[in-house]
Scaffold this active site. Structure first.
Site: not given
Ligand code: IFM
Length: 440
Positions: A167, A351
């Site tokens: 990210e 994710e």
């Molecule tokens: O917990 C985070 C993760 O570290 C990165 N992506 C989003 C998740 C939820 O906020």
């Protein structure tokens, strides 16, 4: 669940994702201090000033945690390695305990027939690197490559897939413009440099892993659907700027060797001089692209300097952390990534998940909201596959409840409940539902 494994194409992979600082227990095993330890120790930054020193104690419990992954019928375990655990000072001598830990962790995945999907940076920058300017300092691309060489020199031979940075929007914008994540800056010049250097480091790490002979290398970006607050041209412009910063900046760098005009309008004066030349490194060929998707944002115009937008209230149901639930956004980004940026690459949903309260009664943690959320998003993946988009896997955030950064331990993202006093794990009803869908 509303689906069965057999409803997806043969070879489609299901997985779950975690990250080092959020679960390992960073205070153990000789790991160095990170800018998240510093950020959390600064009053007002993190709920309850909580940090990742113990977290879920995965450092000592990883075997049992990987049993949970395997017993759910999942195929892939997406995890991250901690730079500060591997190199406590961020540069120089490695920590042999840290390397041994990741060695054991990867072997434990393979023993359970899980595919190890590694991320090299999920936000815990070693403090000595932060002292030297962190992501603002161009030299970070070289230091990150050195770290990559050390950790992947040790475990890269057994890694199924790898991505350098989780990210980049969070590393750049959230941490240097919004100030909500470490190092908590609110500075446009720092933002421009961090956003560019994070891509440069992605490129140097990718080159390093190629030189080690590794394959199946990708990038993981996060996306938020940008919804104009109304039908006005001003709202459309605000939403386009939001979309440019959040969703298109990093993809444009990786695949188009430029940055979007909507973002250059604000950031170009602050980018380092040689930014154009860096695209040769940044745009190193990739084998896949990862989409992290959770929510949408309603965006309204706002007075003041670029980016001249503000969050507006939305009308959709929200999660435990107030994020609007908008499954159609996942389809939108699959289509956008494929059609506009990476037509030749397989797509993984690296994710997707929800923070949701659950009740724990007699060892049963019930989280029906998560089951609905996962069903609705997996349905969008099925829709995308049906329309011919090359989605090859779907990984749930997260395996276990964990440290949710500035929000501390209150948000519950796990398929498995963690009691943060006893550290006991209790699979939730969503875990059992996934298990039935995948193995039933
Ligand atoms: O917990 C985070 C993760 O570290 C990165 N992506 C989003 C998740 C939820 O906020």
């Amino acid at each position: 669940m509303a689906f069965r494994r057999s409803d997806l194409p043969d070879g489609f992979l299901f997985g779950t994702a975690t990250s080092s600082y959020q679960i390992e227990g960073h205070g153990q095993g000789g790991a160095g201090r990170t800018h998240w330890d510093d950020f959390a120790a600064t009053p007002g930054n993190v709920a309850g000033a909580q940090n990742g020193a113990i977290a879920c104690d995965h450092y000592n419990r990883f075997e049992a945690d990987l049993d949970l992954v395997a017993n759910a019928g999942l195929d892939v375990y997406r995890f991250s390695t901690s730079w500060a655990r591997v190199q406590p000072e961020g540069r120089g001598a490695p920590n042999s305990e840290g390397l041994d830990f990741y060695d054991r962790l990867v072997d434990a995945m393979l023993e359970r027939n899980l595919k190890p999907a590694a991320t090299l940076y999920h936000w815990e920058l070693p403090s000595p690197i932060a002292d030297m300017g962190g992501w603002r300092n161009r030299d970070i691309a070289g230091w990150f490559a050195d770290y990559t060489d050390i950790i992947m020199g040790r475990i890269g031979d057994r890694i199924w897939s790898a991505a350098p940075i989780n990210e980049p929007w969070c590393v750049g914008w959230l941490s240097h413009f919004l100030g909500q994540h470490a190092p908590g800056l609110r500075d446009i010049r720092a933002t421009a440099r961090a956003m560019h250097h994070v891509l440069l480091a992605h490129g140097t790490a990718t080159q390093t892993m190629r030189a080690l002979g590794m394959t199946n290398l990708g990038a993981v970006c996060n996306f938020e659907y940008s919804q104009p607050a109304d039908d006005s041209p001003e709202a459309a412009r605000a939403a386009a700027t939001y979309d440019g910063i959040y969703n298109r900046f990093f993809l444009s760098g990786l695949f188009h060797k430029t940055y979007p005009d909507t973002v250059l309008e604000g950031l170009e004066p602050h980018l380092p001089d040689q930014w154009h030349a860096d695209f040769e490194t940044i745009a190193a060929p990739l084998d896949w692209i990862g989409i992290n998707y959770y929510t949408r944002k309603v965006v309204a115009p706002a007075p003041g300097p670029w980016p001249s937008y503000a969050d507006a209230a939305g009308s959709l149901p929200q999660t435990q952390v107030g994020w609007e639930i908008y499954p159609e956004g996942l389809y939108h980004f699959i289509k956008m990534v494929h059609s506009e940026y990476a037509p030749d690459l397989p797509i993984y949903i690296t994710e997707n998940g929800i923070a949701a309260e659950q009740t724990v009664i007699d060892d049963v943690a019930d989280d029906p909201v998560r089951i609905t959320y996962l069903n609705d998003h997996i349905a969008q993946v099925q829709r995308a596959i049906g329309d011919g988009f090359p989605v090859k896997g779907y990984f749930i955030w997260s395996l276990i409840d964990n440290y949710e950064w500035a929000l501390g331990y209150a948000p519950r993202f796990g398929l498995v409940h963690v009691d943060f006093d006893s550290l006991q794990r209790t699979p939730k009803s969503s875990y059992h539902a996934m298990q039935a869908a995948l193995m039933g």
